[in-house]
Design a protein around this motif. Sequence first.
Motif, PDB file in Angstrom:
ATOM      1  N   ILE A  13      13.633  52.695  19.062  1.00 48.14           N
ATOM      2  CA  ILE A  13      12.831  51.472  18.931  1.00 48.14           C
ATOM      3  C   ILE A  13      11.499  51.675  19.633  1.00 48.14           C
ATOM      4  O   ILE A  13      11.464  51.989  20.821  1.00 48.14           O
ATOM      5  N   ARG A  14      10.412  51.509  18.911  1.00 51.21           N
ATOM      6  CA  ARG A  14       9.085  51.585  19.512  1.00 51.21           C
ATOM      7  C   ARG A  14       8.611  50.176  19.892  1.00 51.21           C
ATOM      8  O   ARG A  14       8.846  49.220  19.150  1.00 51.21           O
ATOM      9  N   VAL A  15       7.935  50.079  21.034  1.00 57.68           N
ATOM     10  CA  VAL A  15       7.392  48.796  21.489  1.00 57.68           C
ATOM     11  C   VAL A  15       5.932  48.988  21.864  1.00 57.68           C
ATOM     12  O   VAL A  15       5.611  49.813  22.730  1.00 57.68           O
ATOM     13  N   ASN A  16       5.060  48.261  21.212  1.00 56.18           N
ATOM     14  CA  ASN A  16       3.630  48.326  21.504  1.00 56.18           C
ATOM     15  C   ASN A  16       3.063  46.915  21.579  1.00 56.18           C
ATOM     16  O   ASN A  16       3.720  45.940  21.195  1.00 56.18           O
ATOM     17  N   ALA A  17       1.837  46.821  22.042  1.00 52.08           N
ATOM     18  CA  ALA A  17       1.167  45.523  22.106  1.00 52.08           C
ATOM     19  C   ALA A  17      -0.173  45.604  21.395  1.00 52.08           C
ATOM     20  O   ALA A  17      -0.853  46.629  21.433  1.00 52.08           O
ATOM     21  N   LEU A  18      -0.538  44.520  20.778  1.00 54.82           N
ATOM     22  CA  LEU A  18      -1.838  44.362  20.140  1.00 54.82           C
ATOM     23  C   LEU A  18      -2.648  43.400  20.998  1.00 54.82           C
ATOM     24  O   LEU A  18      -2.194  42.290  21.274  1.00 54.82           O
ATOM     25  N   ALA A  19      -3.827  43.835  21.436  1.00 57.95           N
ATOM     26  CA  ALA A  19      -4.655  43.007  22.320  1.00 57.95           C
ATOM     27  C   ALA A  19      -5.986  42.703  21.637  1.00 57.95           C
ATOM     28  O   ALA A  19      -6.954  43.453  21.776  1.00 57.95           O
ATOM     29  N   PRO A  20      -6.056  41.609  20.870  1.00 52.39           N
ATOM     30  CA  PRO A  20      -7.296  41.282  20.174  1.00 52.39           C
ATOM     31  C   PRO A  20      -8.359  40.768  21.151  1.00 52.39           C
ATOM     32  O   PRO A  20      -8.050  40.193  22.195  1.00 52.39           O
ATOM     33  N   GLY A  21      -9.602  40.972  20.749  1.00 59.00           N
ATOM     34  CA  GLY A  21     -10.710  40.346  21.460  1.00 59.00           C
ATOM     35  C   GLY A  21     -10.943  38.962  20.886  1.00 59.00           C
ATOM     36  O   GLY A  21     -10.016  38.294  20.427  1.00 59.00           O
ATOM     37  N   ILE A  22     -12.180  38.529  20.866  1.00 60.28           N
ATOM     38  CA  ILE A  22     -12.495  37.206  20.341  1.00 60.28           C
ATOM     39  C   ILE A  22     -12.629  37.295  18.831  1.00 60.28           C
ATOM     40  O   ILE A  22     -13.429  38.065  18.305  1.00 60.28           O
ATOM     41  N   LEU A  23     -11.831  36.499  18.129  1.00 57.93           N
ATOM     42  CA  LEU A  23     -11.797  36.509  16.674  1.00 57.93           C
ATOM     43  C   LEU A  23     -12.422  35.232  16.115  1.00 57.93           C
ATOM     44  O   LEU A  23     -12.552  34.229  16.827  1.00 57.93           O
ATOM     45  N   ALA A  24     -12.769  35.277  14.852  1.00 65.10           N
ATOM     46  CA  ALA A  24     -13.447  34.142  14.213  1.00 65.10           C
ATOM     47  C   ALA A  24     -12.467  33.045  13.827  1.00 65.10           C
ATOM     48  O   ALA A  24     -12.451  32.535  12.702  1.00 65.10           O
ATOM     49  N   GLU A  25     -11.609  32.689  14.762  1.00 62.75           N
ATOM     50  CA  GLU A  25     -10.673  31.587  14.632  1.00 62.75           C
ATOM     51  C   GLU A  25     -10.664  30.846  15.959  1.00 62.75           C
ATOM     52  O   GLU A  25     -10.887  31.444  17.008  1.00 62.75           O
ATOM     53  N   GLY A  26     -10.407  29.571  15.940  1.00 63.90           N
ATOM     54  CA  GLY A  26     -10.266  28.819  17.174  1.00 63.90           C
ATOM     55  C   GLY A  26     -11.472  28.942  18.086  1.00 63.90           C
ATOM     56  O   GLY A  26     -12.608  28.606  17.718  1.00 63.90           O
ATOM     57  N   MET A  27     -11.245  29.431  19.306  1.00 67.77           N
ATOM     58  CA  MET A  27     -12.299  29.551  20.292  1.00 67.77           C
ATOM     59  C   MET A  27     -13.445  30.423  19.803  1.00 67.77           C
ATOM     60  O   MET A  27     -14.623  30.131  20.031  1.00 67.77           O
TER      61      MET A  27
END
Length: 237
Positions: A165-179
Amino acid sequence: MVTGGTRGLGFAIAREFLNEGMSVVCASRTPGDFKVLEEECPDRVRYWQTDVTSPESVAGLMRAAVDLFGRLDVVVANAGVNRDGKVERLDPADWDVMVGTNLTGVYLCTHAAVPYLRESGGTIINVSSSMATRITVGAAGYCATKAAVEMFTRVTAIELGRYGIRVNALAPGILAEGMGKELIQNDRIWEKYRKRFALGRVGDVAEAARAAVFLASDDASYVNGDILEVNGGLQWA
């Protein structure tokens, strides 16, 4: 299976998975924009009402995903909330909401998914944030919970690797949604912050969603315990 999969980034991730031919269970407290996905791929997408802070609800979600589509290959723990406020005025109830959803919700998804992912040799993608590693005044709870998600990701990647089982994380910056959308619509504030973006723009949710597809794919078969930042070169200071 995508938690928080009926709006925002979770919706975009679910859509990209569907575009790749996968079957997807969108889990959320409310249906949100799910009908759009259902109209696009009626045979391969289902909505399952879920409270990620409840062990029973999350366990039921994992069973449902297997019952609906026969197996579970990918778990995206995306559900998250933010409550603004400097620590001196941050209400304890708001703190509990952030910890319960952003951190405990990720733990419960991992805990409940392991028996199924051991059978499939599947993968887990936890959604973090650029704020996990950047000081943001007024966001102590959000920053702290996302930082904890990243360490939880690294530890569980080592623990679960022996099962394939692989476990990774996705860490987005500021996207053109919400804030992010509010930021670019305010000319005065955007001009102040624009220079912090190496590419001169905020990201599109589809750009972050495609990174999730990569982490789930065989192209990332030797990527484990990684925090993939998708922020266009964000300079916070």
